[in-house]
Design a protein around this motif. Structure first.
Motif, PDB file in Angstrom:
ATOM      1  N   SER A 265       0.825  -1.214   0.000  1.00 46.52           N
ATOM      2  CA  SER A 265       0.000   0.000   0.000  1.00 46.52           C
ATOM      3  C   SER A 265       0.856   1.258   0.000  1.00 46.52           C
ATOM      4  CB  SER A 265      -0.926   0.069   1.213  1.00 46.52           C
ATOM      5  OG  SER A 265      -2.000  -0.772   1.057  1.00 46.52           O
ATOM      6  N   SER A 266       2.018   1.189  -0.568  1.00 39.46           N
ATOM      7  CA  SER A 266       2.860   2.385  -0.591  1.00 39.46           C
ATOM      8  C   SER A 266       3.635   2.463  -1.904  1.00 39.46           C
ATOM      9  CB  SER A 266       3.826   2.351   0.594  1.00 39.46           C
ATOM     10  OG  SER A 266       4.866   3.280   0.380  1.00 39.46           O
ATOM     11  N   SER A 267       3.354   3.543  -2.661  1.00 39.18           N
ATOM     12  CA  SER A 267       4.068   3.712  -3.933  1.00 39.18           C
ATOM     13  C   SER A 267       5.547   3.921  -3.680  1.00 39.18           C
ATOM     14  CB  SER A 267       3.565   4.937  -4.691  1.00 39.18           C
ATOM     15  OG  SER A 267       2.214   4.872  -4.918  1.00 39.18           O
ATOM     16  N   MET A 301      -0.649  10.099  -8.980  1.00 35.15           N
ATOM     17  CA  MET A 301      -1.395   9.030  -8.324  1.00 35.15           C
ATOM     18  C   MET A 301      -2.800   8.964  -8.905  1.00 35.15           C
ATOM     19  SD  MET A 301      -0.435   9.326  -4.360  1.00 35.15           S
ATOM     20  CE  MET A 301       1.232   9.240  -3.755  1.00 35.15           C
ATOM     21  N   THR A 304      -5.377   7.375  -6.442  1.00 34.84           N
ATOM     22  CA  THR A 304      -5.687   8.298  -5.352  1.00 34.84           C
ATOM     23  C   THR A 304      -6.562   9.447  -5.860  1.00 34.84           C
ATOM     24  OG1 THR A 304      -3.576   7.709  -4.368  1.00 34.84           O
ATOM     25  CG2 THR A 304      -4.630   9.705  -3.539  1.00 34.84           C
ATOM     26  N   ALA A 343       1.041  11.852   0.287  1.00 29.25           N
ATOM     27  CA  ALA A 343       2.312  11.145   0.416  1.00 29.25           C
ATOM     28  C   ALA A 343       2.126   9.727  -0.109  1.00 29.25           C
ATOM     29  CB  ALA A 343       2.732  11.116   1.870  1.00 29.25           C
ATOM     30  N   ALA A 344       3.244   9.119  -0.539  1.00 23.39           N
ATOM     31  CA  ALA A 344       3.134   7.781  -1.130  1.00 23.39           C
ATOM     32  C   ALA A 344       3.212   6.704  -0.049  1.00 23.39           C
ATOM     33  CB  ALA A 344       4.225   7.600  -2.172  1.00 23.39           C
ATOM     34  N   ILE A 345       2.389   6.848   0.963  1.00 15.05           N
ATOM     35  CA  ILE A 345       2.377   5.892   2.079  1.00 15.05           C
ATOM     36  C   ILE A 345       0.938   5.420   2.330  1.00 15.05           C
ATOM     37  CG2 ILE A 345       4.429   6.784   3.253  1.00 15.05           C
ATOM     38  CD1 ILE A 345       2.541   8.417   5.024  1.00 15.05           C
ATOM     39  N   PRO A 346       0.740   4.345   3.107  1.00 19.09           N
ATOM     40  CA  PRO A 346      -0.617   3.826   3.286  1.00 19.09           C
ATOM     41  C   PRO A 346      -1.596   4.878   3.842  1.00 19.09           C
ATOM     42  CG  PRO A 346       0.975   2.243   4.090  1.00 19.09           C
ATOM     43  CD  PRO A 346       1.754   3.477   3.707  1.00 19.09           C
ATOM     44  N   SER A 347      -2.777   4.890   3.244  1.00 14.78           N
ATOM     45  CA  SER A 347      -3.903   5.726   3.669  1.00 14.78           C
ATOM     46  C   SER A 347      -3.690   7.227   3.585  1.00 14.78           C
ATOM     47  CB  SER A 347      -4.354   5.374   5.093  1.00 14.78           C
ATOM     48  OG  SER A 347      -5.167   4.230   5.016  1.00 14.78           O
ATOM     49  N   ALA A 348      -2.611   7.667   2.932  1.00 13.13           N
ATOM     50  CA  ALA A 348      -2.384   9.109   2.785  1.00 13.13           C
ATOM     51  C   ALA A 348      -3.536   9.745   2.015  1.00 13.13           C
ATOM     52  CB  ALA A 348      -1.070   9.358   2.067  1.00 13.13           C
ATOM     53  N   GLY A 349      -4.108   8.996   1.076  1.00  7.66           N
ATOM     54  CA  GLY A 349      -5.185   9.519   0.252  1.00  7.66           C
ATOM     55  C   GLY A 349      -6.393   9.927   1.086  1.00  7.66           C
ATOM     56  N   ASP A 382      -7.013   0.945  -0.483  1.00 10.03           N
ATOM     57  CA  ASP A 382      -5.680   1.532  -0.624  1.00 10.03           C
ATOM     58  C   ASP A 382      -4.753   0.598  -1.408  1.00 10.03           C
ATOM     59  OD1 ASP A 382      -3.661   3.318  -0.292  1.00 10.03           O
ATOM     60  OD2 ASP A 382      -3.256   2.841   1.805  1.00 10.03           O
ATOM     61  N   ARG A 385      -5.681   1.147  -4.973  1.00 10.70           N
ATOM     62  CA  ARG A 385      -5.287   2.432  -5.557  1.00 10.70           C
ATOM     63  C   ARG A 385      -3.780   2.528  -5.714  1.00 10.70           C
ATOM     64  NH1 ARG A 385      -7.960   4.718  -0.677  1.00 10.70           N
ATOM     65  NH2 ARG A 385      -6.156   5.477   0.456  1.00 10.70           N
ATOM     66  N   THR A 386      -3.035   1.942  -4.777  1.00  9.70           N
ATOM     67  CA  THR A 386      -1.578   2.011  -4.907  1.00  9.70           C
ATOM     68  C   THR A 386      -1.120   1.249  -6.153  1.00  9.70           C
ATOM     69  OG1 THR A 386      -1.493   2.048  -2.498  1.00  9.70           O
ATOM     70  CG2 THR A 386       0.573   1.680  -3.638  1.00  9.70           C
ATOM     71  N   ASN A 389      -1.784   3.433  -8.960  1.00 15.27           N
ATOM     72  CA  ASN A 389      -0.824   4.554  -8.964  1.00 15.27           C
ATOM     73  C   ASN A 389       0.488   4.179  -9.644  1.00 15.27           C
ATOM     74  OD1 ASN A 389      -2.651   6.047  -7.524  1.00 15.27           O
ATOM     75  ND2 ASN A 389      -1.626   5.855  -5.550  1.00 15.27           N
TER      76      ASN A 389
HETATM   77  N1  ASP Z   1      -1.185   4.464  -0.517  1.00 12.33           N
HETATM   78  C1  ASP Z   1      -1.179   5.269  -1.702  1.00 12.33           C
HETATM   79  C2  ASP Z   1       0.203   5.231  -2.343  1.00 12.33           C
HETATM   80  O1  ASP Z   1       1.196   5.103  -1.682  1.00 12.33           O
HETATM   81  C3  ASP Z   1      -1.601   6.677  -1.442  1.00 12.33           C
HETATM   82  C4  ASP Z   1      -3.049   6.697  -1.028  1.00 12.33           C
HETATM   83  O2  ASP Z   1      -3.339   6.518   0.147  1.00 12.33           O
HETATM   84  O3  ASP Z   1      -3.920   6.884  -1.893  1.00 12.33           O
HETATM   85  O4  ASP Z   1       0.313   5.328  -3.535  1.00 12.33           O
END
Ligand code: ASP
Length: 410
Positions: A265-267, A301, A304, A343-349, A382, A385-386, A389
């Motif tokens: 879950s992290s780009s 993204m 996202t 941010a490219a981290i989990p649940s940032a969206g 997530d 979506r990742t 992305n």
């Molecule tokens: N987890 C997604 C990513 O890292 C960002 C998001 O939460 O949408 O690409």
């Protein structure tokens, strides 16, 4: 015979989901699996900063003159905007057809989202300038501020690229060697991927909050449906339009990176793998790979962007808010900005959705409460979506590489 990495990853994924179901239902302690998952994520994060720095400096220094850098930059931004915008349109269309928010009742016991977490920055453009231009590049690298690091790396790479004489040669060779070293290290870390994926998915399935699931299933299906349309129809269509190639070949080449995006879950954690697949399996040059992908992981993204638009409109529908044409147009534009800022981290969206809500005057306690419900089911969305992305980043890299006259592997 050695099994190809993507098959190993697939086995790791299936085993992770199954084992997660077992531990969830038996209450088995997953302490050691959590340790493996954390260790793997830490290894990935360990290589990201040097990988971004060395690959961009090496890549940009090899482009040479400023005109080529400008051309590549314009194409890259063009791709980011086009693909994200198409994704938003898919989300907008689906949310208006399915209307997942109509008649939505808040599930009993729903926890509102912590307003601290939900705080949108004052101005996203101001924030972007601050993130992009670091006061201290070393500080940006140390704090993991990726956009600042990318910007500095492009600038110093451009400077090294135009240096003539033995010093320029020396620096270009040195950075080339450094880049090879970090790619080697990345390859070692990626060998652990099947195990990492197994541990990450076991933990995700074990911890998944599925009690609220039925209440919000229509919302989840809308987002998942939109992501599927973008992933299976729009991106392949763009790929075919620009490249006249079978999109399946590209998707096959990116399989391991997609699986990794899905599991982490992290780009940004997936970036080393995305770069490896695009360079080695798609066959794009290092120049294009290191220009398009690191920035793409933080800025471009599609999944996202789609989520920001559809998610905000879902909240608006559920709260019975005004959904005029102007409101929806504002949602479209701010969804694009929010996806750039995420941010490219989990649940940032999900955190960034408050930018969109604020723009249409919906930054209210009811909206926080709904975001809390959305957070409880965000993990699976997530993951998808990742995956979308990083796929968009990779398609962009292939399209741009082809437009630069490069010969790809398919
Ligand atoms: N987890 C997604 C990513 O890292 C960002 C998001 O939460 O949408 O690409």
């Amino acid at each position: 015979m050695k099994l190809a990495l993507h098959w190993q990853v697939l086995i790791g994924m299936v085993a992770g989901v199954l084992f997660g179901l077992v531990t969830r239902n038996t209450g088995l302690d997953i302490g050691w699996i959590s340790l493996i998952a954390d260790g793997f994520m830490r290894l990935l994060r360990m290589v990201i900063v040097p990988l971004i720095f060395l690959s961009i400096v090496h890549g940009v220094a090899g482009i040479g003159d400023g005109r080529s850098i400008g051309r590549l930059g314009a194409k890259t931004l063009g791709w980011y905007t086009l693909s994200s915008f198409m994704a938003i349109l898919v989300g907008l269309t689906l949310v208006n057809i399915i209307r997942p928010g109509d008649g939505f009742t808040m599930p009993a016991g729903a926890e509102p989202m912590d307003p601290e977490r939900a705080q949108a920055p004052d101005s996203i453009l101001e924030q972007l300038v601050e993130d992009l231009i670091p006061l201290n590049p070393v500080g940006a690298a140390a704090d993991g501020e990726i956009l600042g690091l990318i910007f500095f790396s492009i600038c110093i790479g451009a400077a090294i690229g135009v240096m003539s004489g033995p010093s320029g040669e020396f620096l270009r060779n040195g950075f080339g060697a450094g880049f090879q070293a970090i790619m080697k290290l990345t390859t070692w870390v990626i060998r652990l991927l099947p195990l990492g994926v197994f541990a990450l998915l076991t933990r995700t399935v074990n911890d998944l909050g599925i009690d609220l699931l039925q209440q919000i299933v229509k919302y989840m299906l809308t987002i998942a449906g939109g992501l599927a349309v973008h992933f299976l129809v729009v991106l392949p269509a763009l790929l075919f339009l620009f490249m006249r190639k079978n999109p399946l070949d590209h998707y096959r080449a990116m399989g391991s990176a997609m699986a990794m995006a899905f599991s982490t879950s992290s780009s940004s954690a997936t970036l080393p793998m995305t770069m490896k697949c695009v360079r080695e399996r798609v066959g794009a040059s290092n120049k294009v790979t290191s220009f398009v992908l690191p920035m793409g992981a933080t800025v471009n993204m599609d999944g996202t962007a789609l989520f920001e638009c559809a998610g905000a409109l879902f909240i608006a529908q559920a709260l019975g808010a005004d959904l005029s044409f102007t409101t929806q147009a504002i949602v479209v534009l701010t969804a694009l900005l929010a996806s750039v800022g995420a941010a490219a981290i989990p649940s940032a969206g999900l955190v960034m959705i408050f930018i969109v809500l604020e723009a249409i005057g919906l930054n209210t306690p009811e909206a926080y409460a709904l975001a809390g419900v959305m957070l409880s089911v965000d993990r699976p969305l997530d993951m998808f979506r990742t995956m979308v992305n990083i796929t968009s980043d990779s398609v962009g890299a292939a399209v741009i590489a082809k437009s630069e006259g490069e010969k790809l592997n398919y």
